[in-house]
Structure formats: C-alpha cells, structure tokens
Design an enzyme around this catalytic site. Structure first.
Site, short mmCIF file in Angstrom:
data_model
loop_
_atom_site.label_atom_id
_atom_site.label_comp_id
_atom_site.label_asym_id
_atom_site.label_seq_id
_atom_site.Cartn_x
_atom_site.Cartn_y
_atom_site.Cartn_z
N LYS A 112 0.82 -1.22 0.00
CA LYS A 112 0.00 0.00 0.00
C LYS A 112 0.85 1.27 0.00
O LYS A 112 0.59 2.18 -0.75
CB LYS A 112 -0.89 0.07 1.26
CG LYS A 112 -2.01 -0.91 1.32
CD LYS A 112 -2.94 -0.59 2.48
CE LYS A 112 -2.26 -0.58 3.84
NZ LYS A 112 -1.85 -1.89 4.34
N ARG A 157 -9.63 1.96 9.32
CA ARG A 157 -9.26 0.57 9.57
C ARG A 157 -10.34 -0.19 10.31
O ARG A 157 -10.21 -1.38 10.54
CB ARG A 157 -7.98 0.54 10.40
CG ARG A 157 -6.77 0.07 9.58
CD ARG A 157 -5.61 0.08 10.49
NE ARG A 157 -4.47 -0.67 10.21
CZ ARG A 157 -3.39 -0.24 9.55
NH1 ARG A 157 -3.40 0.90 8.93
NH2 ARG A 157 -2.32 -0.98 9.49
N ARG A 181 11.02 -7.31 4.63
CA ARG A 181 11.08 -5.87 4.92
C ARG A 181 11.63 -5.63 6.32
O ARG A 181 12.35 -4.67 6.57
CB ARG A 181 9.68 -5.25 4.78
CG ARG A 181 9.70 -3.74 4.93
CD ARG A 181 8.37 -3.12 4.56
NE ARG A 181 7.38 -3.26 5.60
CZ ARG A 181 6.10 -2.91 5.47
NH1 ARG A 181 5.66 -2.44 4.32
NH2 ARG A 181 5.26 -3.05 6.47
N ARG A 190 11.82 -2.38 11.06
CA ARG A 190 10.64 -1.86 11.76
C ARG A 190 10.34 -2.74 12.96
O ARG A 190 10.33 -3.95 12.87
CB ARG A 190 9.42 -1.88 10.82
CG ARG A 190 9.25 -0.61 10.04
CD ARG A 190 8.12 -0.70 9.07
NE ARG A 190 6.84 -1.05 9.69
CZ ARG A 190 5.68 -0.93 9.05
NH1 ARG A 190 5.64 -0.44 7.83
NH2 ARG A 190 4.55 -1.27 9.65
N ARG A 236 -1.12 -8.59 13.16
CA ARG A 236 -1.62 -7.54 12.27
C ARG A 236 -2.52 -8.13 11.19
O ARG A 236 -3.52 -7.52 10.81
CB ARG A 236 -0.43 -6.79 11.64
CG ARG A 236 0.21 -5.81 12.63
CD ARG A 236 1.55 -5.32 12.16
NE ARG A 236 1.47 -4.55 10.95
CZ ARG A 236 2.46 -4.42 10.07
NH1 ARG A 236 3.60 -5.03 10.28
NH2 ARG A 236 2.30 -3.68 9.00
P1 AMP Z 1 0.64 0.54 8.71
O1 AMP Z 1 1.93 1.14 8.35
O2 AMP Z 1 -0.53 1.17 8.00
O3 AMP Z 1 0.63 -0.95 8.58
O4 AMP Z 1 0.40 0.85 10.26
C1 AMP Z 1 1.32 0.41 11.24
C2 AMP Z 1 0.65 0.41 12.62
O5 AMP Z 1 0.19 1.72 12.95
C3 AMP Z 1 -0.59 -0.47 12.72
O6 AMP Z 1 -0.28 -1.83 12.97
C4 AMP Z 1 -1.32 0.18 13.90
O7 AMP Z 1 -0.71 -0.16 15.12
C5 AMP Z 1 -1.04 1.67 13.64
N1 AMP Z 1 -2.09 2.25 12.76
C6 AMP Z 1 -1.94 2.70 11.49
N2 AMP Z 1 -3.09 3.17 11.00
C7 AMP Z 1 -4.01 2.98 11.98
C8 AMP Z 1 -5.41 3.24 12.08
N3 AMP Z 1 -6.09 3.76 11.05
N4 AMP Z 1 -6.02 2.93 13.25
C9 AMP Z 1 -5.36 2.42 14.27
N5 AMP Z 1 -4.05 2.12 14.24
C10 AMP Z 1 -3.37 2.40 13.11
#
Ligand code: AMP
Length: 192
Positions: free
Chosen positions: A13, A88, A127, A133, A144
């Site tokens: 994404k 989300r 990654r 990360r 996740r």
């Molecule tokens: P991502 O990079 O989008 O996979 O986000 C990494 C982490 O950030 C997720 O596993 C959540 O812990 C937090 N996070 C990102 N976006 C959201 C969201 N819309 N709502 C809640 N937590 C989020």
C-alpha cells in the site's frame, strides 16, 4: 481527487500510495507513517502508541481520528488526498464520513490491493530485515494479519456497497501493479 487505498499488511500500500498520489498530484497520507515518525522523534504521541504498534494492535480511534481530521485540514489536502491505512474499522469509517460531511466532500474511489496472505507474510519478514521496523517481527505480523481480517477487511464490503470499490491484483512487480491501479482507476472514474 479523494482516494483510499486498502489491503492487508504487506500488500504494498505504502509504495503504491506514493506513486498514485504523485500521479494525481495529491498528498499521500499514511497513519502508520505518522505514528512511526512520532515514534522515531520520541514525541508524547510516539511514546503512547509504541506498545500498541509493537503488538500489532490498532491505536485507539480517539487518537487516530483526531490525527486524521487534523491532517486533512491542512492546506495541501484542500484539493484532495490519498489515505493509506485509514479507515481501519467501522468506527473510523464513520469518523471519516463526518469529516467529509463537514467539508462537503466525498470519496472518489477506494482502491483495494488483492494479495496472497502467505506471500505477504514473507514480504513483511523480508522488509523487517531491510527496514528494521519494530512491528515487523513474525508474531506481530501474524497479529496484524488477524486484526486486518477481523476489523478492516469487512470495510471492503462497506465501500463496495457504496459503489466505490476498485479492486486490483497487488501480487505483481511494483511497476506493473502501479500501471494496473492507474488503468483501473481511470476506467472507474470515467464511468461516472
Ligand atoms: P501501517 O503502516 O498502516 O501498517 O500501520 C502500522 C501500525 O500503525 C498499525 O499496525 C497500527 O498499530 C497503527 N495504525 C496505522 N493506522 C491505523 C489506524 N487507522 N487505526 C489504528 N491504528 C493504526
């Protein structure tokens, strides 16, 4: 142009969001990146969300909704944006709807990147090695995935019902996926 991009963790994404946003000259806004920047800078917000992110859980809606509303209110987002990683869950869908209502704007399309789960777990583990990360270890990745399936995947039906969903195969080479997205999106927007 106001777009959402959705897909399982590791679907690519972020990479595609930057490319699509550049093409349509809109900012790509990633809630995950906002949280990671705060973590890296040791802000109060970063400290608050670290344990949640490390566990692969979702940060509270209260915090996340406020951050998004604030970000969408900035000047560079006045004429459009691409949201990556938000909404989300259903609550966040409603929160975004409220922001849109307040500004008299609507979402133009919701991009969904379709991927094979086993392949993306592998992609994420790779990654983890490269980017380091802290939420890219195997247990967190599995969690996740579960959180995605339980809370986020159902939103695809919500947006399909609204006639906004544009599905694209996310498993190919990065350039090919970008091309497929642009083509699908242009076709979809031309239908209106
Ligand atoms: P991502 O990079 O989008 O996979 O986000 C990494 C982490 O950030 C997720 O596993 C959540 O812990 C937090 N996070 C990102 N976006 C959201 C969201 N819309 N709502 C809640 N937590 C989020």
């Amino acid at each position: 142009m106001r777009l959402l991009i959705m897909g399982a963790p590791g679907a690519g994404k972020g990479t595609q969001a930057s490319r699509i946003a550049a093409r349509y000259d809109i900012p790509a806004i990633s809630t995950g990146s906002i949280f990671r920047d705060n973590l890296a800078n040791g802000t109060e917000l970063g400290l608050k969300v670290k344990a949640i992110m490390d566990a692969g859980e979702l940060v509270s809606d209260e915090i996340t909704d406020a951050i998004v509303a604030d970000r969408l209110d900035q000047d560079d987002a006045a004429h459009g944006w691409l949201l990556d990683g938000y909404p989300r869950n259903l609550h966040q869908v409603s929160a975004l709807d409220e922001v849109l209502d307040e500004t008299g704007t609507t979402i133009d399309a919701v991009l969904s990147l379709l991927v094979d789960e086993d392949a993306v777990v592998e992609r994420l583990l790779k990654r983890a090695e490269i980017e380091g990360r802290s939420d890219d270890n195997e247990a967190t990745i599995r969690n996740r995935m579960q959180v995605y399936a339980a809370e986020t995947e159902p939103l695809l039906e919500t947006y399909r019902d609204r006639g906004l969903l544009v599905e694209v195969d996310g498993m190919g080479q990065v350039d090919d996926v970008t091309e497929a997205i642009v083509e699908a999106l242009d076709d979809f927007l031309a239908e209106d």
